[in-house]
Scaffold this motif. Structure first.
Motif, mmCIF file in Angstrom:
data_model
loop_
_atom_site.group_PDB
_atom_site.id
_atom_site.type_symbol
_atom_site.label_atom_id
_atom_site.label_comp_id
_atom_site.label_asym_id
_atom_site.label_seq_id
_atom_site.Cartn_x
_atom_site.Cartn_y
_atom_site.Cartn_z
ATOM 1 N N SER A 9 4.359 -8.625 6.145
ATOM 2 C CA SER A 9 3.006 -8.287 6.794
ATOM 3 C C SER A 9 1.847 -9.000 6.306
ATOM 4 N N VAL A 10 1.068 -9.338 7.208
ATOM 5 C CA VAL A 10 -0.216 -10.168 6.848
ATOM 6 C C VAL A 10 -0.987 -9.506 5.648
ATOM 7 N N SER A 11 -1.157 -8.178 5.801
ATOM 8 C CA SER A 11 -1.914 -7.365 4.593
ATOM 9 C C SER A 11 -1.111 -7.586 3.243
ATOM 10 N N ASP A 12 -0.127 -7.672 3.145
ATOM 11 C CA ASP A 12 0.842 -7.707 1.778
ATOM 12 C C ASP A 12 0.400 -9.240 1.298
ATOM 13 N N ALA A 13 0.723 -10.192 2.345
ATOM 14 C CA ALA A 13 0.290 -11.599 1.907
ATOM 15 C C ALA A 13 -1.048 -11.759 1.439
ATOM 16 N N ALA A 14 -2.015 -11.056 2.115
ATOM 17 C CA ALA A 14 -3.440 -11.451 1.773
ATOM 18 C C ALA A 14 -3.582 -10.586 0.436
ATOM 19 N N ILE A 15 -2.961 -9.789 0.013
ATOM 20 C CA ILE A 15 -3.173 -8.927 -1.334
ATOM 21 C C ILE A 15 -2.697 -9.952 -2.243
ATOM 22 N N VAL A 16 -1.590 -10.620 -1.947
ATOM 23 C CA VAL A 16 -0.976 -11.414 -3.115
ATOM 24 C C VAL A 16 -1.637 -12.751 -3.216
ATOM 25 N N LEU A 17 -2.301 -13.379 -1.984
ATOM 26 C CA LEU A 17 -3.315 -14.485 -2.211
ATOM 27 C C LEU A 17 -4.375 -14.195 -2.946
ATOM 28 N N SER A 18 -4.950 -12.919 -2.651
ATOM 29 C CA SER A 18 -6.247 -12.596 -3.438
ATOM 30 C C SER A 18 -5.940 -12.736 -4.910
ATOM 31 N N SER A 31 0.780 -1.166 -0.022
ATOM 32 C CA SER A 31 -0.031 -0.077 0.108
ATOM 33 C C SER A 31 0.927 1.168 -0.133
ATOM 34 N N GLU A 32 2.017 1.313 0.609
ATOM 35 C CA GLU A 32 2.915 2.354 0.953
ATOM 36 C C GLU A 32 3.556 2.587 -0.677
ATOM 37 N N LEU A 33 3.825 1.486 -1.279
ATOM 38 C CA LEU A 33 4.517 1.713 -2.552
ATOM 39 C C LEU A 33 3.135 1.987 -3.569
ATOM 40 N N GLN A 34 2.192 1.506 -3.502
ATOM 41 C CA GLN A 34 1.253 2.157 -4.392
ATOM 42 C C GLN A 34 0.949 3.683 -4.352
ATOM 43 N N ALA A 35 0.901 3.895 -3.257
ATOM 44 C CA ALA A 35 0.537 5.201 -2.830
ATOM 45 C C ALA A 35 1.552 6.315 -3.456
ATOM 46 N N GLY A 36 2.795 5.770 -3.253
ATOM 47 C CA GLY A 36 3.950 6.534 -3.937
ATOM 48 C C GLY A 36 4.135 6.584 -5.276
ATOM 49 N N PHE A 43 -9.373 -17.488 5.027
ATOM 50 C CA PHE A 43 -10.163 -16.154 5.191
ATOM 51 C C PHE A 43 -9.972 -15.880 6.716
ATOM 52 N N SER A 44 -10.392 -17.051 7.464
ATOM 53 C CA SER A 44 -10.497 -16.891 8.818
ATOM 54 C C SER A 44 -8.968 -16.766 9.447
ATOM 55 N N LEU A 45 -8.235 -17.801 9.005
ATOM 56 C CA LEU A 45 -6.743 -17.825 9.582
ATOM 57 C C LEU A 45 -6.065 -16.504 9.295
ATOM 58 N N VAL A 46 -6.294 -15.873 8.166
ATOM 59 C CA VAL A 46 -5.579 -14.621 7.903
ATOM 60 C C VAL A 46 -6.114 -13.645 8.864
ATOM 61 N N GLY A 47 -7.252 -13.473 9.253
ATOM 62 C CA GLY A 47 -7.793 -12.635 10.431
ATOM 63 C C GLY A 47 -7.070 -12.800 11.643
ATOM 64 N N PHE A 48 -7.089 -13.959 11.894
ATOM 65 C CA PHE A 48 -6.694 -14.323 13.348
ATOM 66 C C PHE A 48 -5.326 -13.975 13.376
ATOM 67 N N ALA A 49 -4.378 -14.357 12.083
ATOM 68 C CA ALA A 49 -2.926 -13.808 11.986
ATOM 69 C C ALA A 49 -2.825 -12.204 12.169
ATOM 70 N N PRO A 68 -12.417 -15.642 -2.213
ATOM 71 C CA PRO A 68 -12.644 -14.463 -1.269
ATOM 72 C C PRO A 68 -11.616 -13.356 -1.611
ATOM 73 N N ASP A 69 -11.897 -12.201 -1.114
ATOM 74 C CA ASP A 69 -10.924 -11.038 -1.083
ATOM 75 C C ASP A 69 -10.370 -11.343 0.163
ATOM 76 N N PHE A 70 -9.290 -11.824 0.431
ATOM 77 C CA PHE A 70 -8.805 -12.003 1.545
ATOM 78 C C PHE A 70 -8.096 -10.667 2.322
ATOM 79 N N THR A 71 -8.096 -9.690 1.759
ATOM 80 C CA THR A 71 -7.859 -8.524 2.420
ATOM 81 C C THR A 71 -9.267 -7.843 3.338
ATOM 82 N N LYS A 72 -10.235 -8.285 3.014
ATOM 83 C CA LYS A 72 -11.543 -8.028 3.864
ATOM 84 C C LYS A 72 -11.277 -9.103 5.230
ATOM 85 N N ALA A 73 -10.344 -9.837 5.319
ATOM 86 C CA ALA A 73 -10.328 -10.549 6.542
ATOM 87 C C ALA A 73 -9.299 -9.637 7.505
ATOM 88 N N LEU A 74 -9.035 -8.617 7.082
ATOM 89 C CA LEU A 74 -7.862 -8.021 7.810
ATOM 90 C C LEU A 74 -8.666 -6.905 8.899
#
Length: 546
Positions: free
Chosen positions: A254-263, A34-39, A510-516, A283-289
């Motif tokens: 980060s879990v966020s980055d991993a979720a983006i890639v998995l999606s 997300s930081e790289l995309q913002a830049g 999806f659940s595991l991503v949220g817990f992590a 699923p959009d795994f970023t919605k588990a964050l």
């Protein structure tokens, strides 16, 4: 005199204003997608700048300095691809959150030869070979606008060559080592993917797992990693061990980055029929964050697995940090059921069924891989040829202390899918799933299981084909006793990380991503410690922006 002073003062004020107005660019050691995309969106830098910066960072530490040997080769087409994606961003916008983001691939994941890279599993027997197509996950990455940065070193043939070979060694790449202590074990087989992601040699990377090969390097390198359910991500175009256990997943900071890639990489692929059975839609795994994901959940601790683990089960420091993690999970609103044992745990510890299945699968599927190649300069066309090739080229493939081909030889001796094989395959499913993870979840009314990542943790999920999400848990203390892990590596060692793993049933990512994510956000363990000084690249975006 007055005019000169006025000019100097004016220049000083102008320079100070320019410097003050200069955008703060993300630190590539920690930079998120997300930081790289913002830049990139703001025009602070381009994807070409990003690729140049990552190439420079790789150059600093890969074969120079600490010689981490995390990267086998860089993509000679990456800058051209980045320039095209920069142009597309400016003209029509970005395709996805991975648009213009560099991704490093484990070198058993195929890329078309015309792009300029090899696909070798670290073996000279495949150097110069021409694959028929990109891997399924690579097609998805390209469609999303990602840039393939290069190929990561790995344990040769995904750690299936010989039982005495150390994690992270391949004939082509040499010994990959951990960035958190000189010559420490990076863990395998996605070793280079783990080391490269840990210190910002890439934005994110892909690894593969048959049993532990994403989970363990994620753990040893202070990362977040997702080992998906077998069949969630395509294995088409991935040099195989076993279609029953192989899976491809992201390794990130980060879990966020991993979720983006998995999606991006998850989903059905007609070239891998296992993926056609997955639930729809993906699923959009970023919605588990969600930081509150653990609230009201029931998380079990399968102590019998823990006690059967000769690594974690005998390590007081890992145990101590794990107990703290359980307290954190409770504080985040979960009920911890301890113990919540797998009924099959003791049987799994002594079972040889996984070995039977993998040995048979590897021979059949590797032979098919060699047959599928459009060309292969080495002349190797089968596992038997591969064994002979290694013996005939000792300086390349059997240097002193790296001569083991015992697993290859065991696999070559198999005679196909006979009744013993099918019994072992069925028993694995029974031990890992029916009387294993699923039984524990059902008996105790659980949402997930949790264990320290190192060691035996991976086995039940491996033989069941079930997912694991791993996040940082802690670091070995300065006074830990250093032990040899291989001819050129040590483990444990001061400052080397270890992780925490959340396990679940099929397609429970999806659940595991949220817990992590909830645990990661609460603890921020990754930020507690950096790699050793020499292993931290110095090049940043501002050094390459012209």
């Amino acid at each position: 005199m007055y005019s000169l002073l006025w000019i100097f003062a004016t220049l000083w004020i102008w320079t100070a204003a320019v410097v003050g107005a200069r955008k703060v660019l993300p630190d590539l050691y920690e930079a998120s997608i997300s930081e790289l995309q913002a830049g990139l969106d703001a025009g602070d830098f381009t994807s070409v700048d990003l690729v140049k910066a990552y190439f420079a960072r790789i150059d600093e530490v890969n074969l120079k300095g600490p010689q981490l040997r995390a990267v086998l080769e860089m993509n000679p087409s990456a800058l051209t691809e980045a320039a095209a994606l920069d142009k597309e961003r400016n003209q029509t916008g970005k395709r996805s959150e991975l648009h213009g983001i560099p991704v490093l691939l484990k070198d058993n994941i195929a890329t078309i030869a015309s792009e300029g890279m090899n696909t070798t599993a670290g073996s000279f027997s495949l150097l110069g070979s021409v694959v028929p197509d990109d891997a399924g996950v690579v097609k998805r990455l390209r469609q999303a606008g990602a840039i393939i940065l290069g190929k990561a070193n790995l344990s040769e043939f995904a750690d299936f060559r010989g039982s005495s070979l150390p994690s992270g060694w391949s004939g082509r790449g040499g010994q990959c080592t951990n960035a958190y202590f000189p010559h420490a074990d990076p863990c395998g087989s996605s070793s280079g993917s783990g080391v490269a992601s840990a210190i910002g040699l890439t934005a994110v990377s892909l690894g593969t797992e048959t049993d532990g090969s994403i989970t363990c390097p994620t753990s040893n390198n202070n990362l977040a990693g997702i080992k998906p359910t077998v069949g969630l991500t395509s294995r088409a175009g991935v040099i195989p061990i076993s279609e029953h256990q192989d899976t491809v997943g992201p390794m990130a900071r980060s879990v966020s980055d991993a979720a983006i890639v998995l999606s991006i990489i998850a989903g059905p692929d007609p070239n891998d029929n296992f993926t056609l059975a997955q639930p729809s839609p993906v699923p959009d795994f970023t919605k588990a964050l969600d930081k509150n994901s653990l609230k009201g959940k029931r998380i079990g601790v399968p102590r019998r697995v823990f006690l059967n683990d000769t690594i974690t089960g005998n390590d007081p420091f890992v145990n101590q940090e794990f107990e703290k993690a359980l307290d954190t999970i409770r504080n985040l609103g979960a009920t911890v059921i301890d113990p919540a044992d797998l009924p099959s745990a003791d049987e799994i510890a002594v079972s040889n069924n996984e070995t039977i299945v993998l040995d048979v699968d590897f021979k059949i599927q590797l032979n098919a891989w060699y047959t599928s190649l459009k060309s292969n300069p080495s002349g190797v066309r089968s596992l038997a040829d591969l064994i002979a090739f290694d013996d005939a080229n000792p300086s390349l493939e059997e240097p002193p202390r790296f001569q083991d081909q015992s697993t290859f030889i065991e696999s070559e001796a198999t005679t196909g899918m006979n009744s013993t094989y099918f019994q072992a395959l069925a028993f694995d499913k029974d031990l890992g799933a029916t009387r294993g993870i699923d039984a524990a979840l059902q008996m105790f009314g659980l949402d997930a299981l949790v264990l320290p990542a190192p060691g035996f943790t991976t086995v039940p999920a491996a033989i069941a084909g079930y997912p694991i999400v791993t996040v940082p848990l802690g670091f070995y203390p300065e006074n830990v006793t250093i032990a040899l892990a291989g001819p050129e590596t040590v483990y444990p060692a001061p400052g080397v990380p270890f992780g925490l793993s959340f396990l679940g049933t099929a397609f429970s990512e999806f659940s595991l991503v949220g817990f992590a994510f909830a645990y990661e956000q609460e603890t921020q363990t990754r930020l507690v410690r950096k790699a050793f000084a020499e292993a931290i690249p110095k090049t940043q975006l501002q050094d390459v922006i012209s």
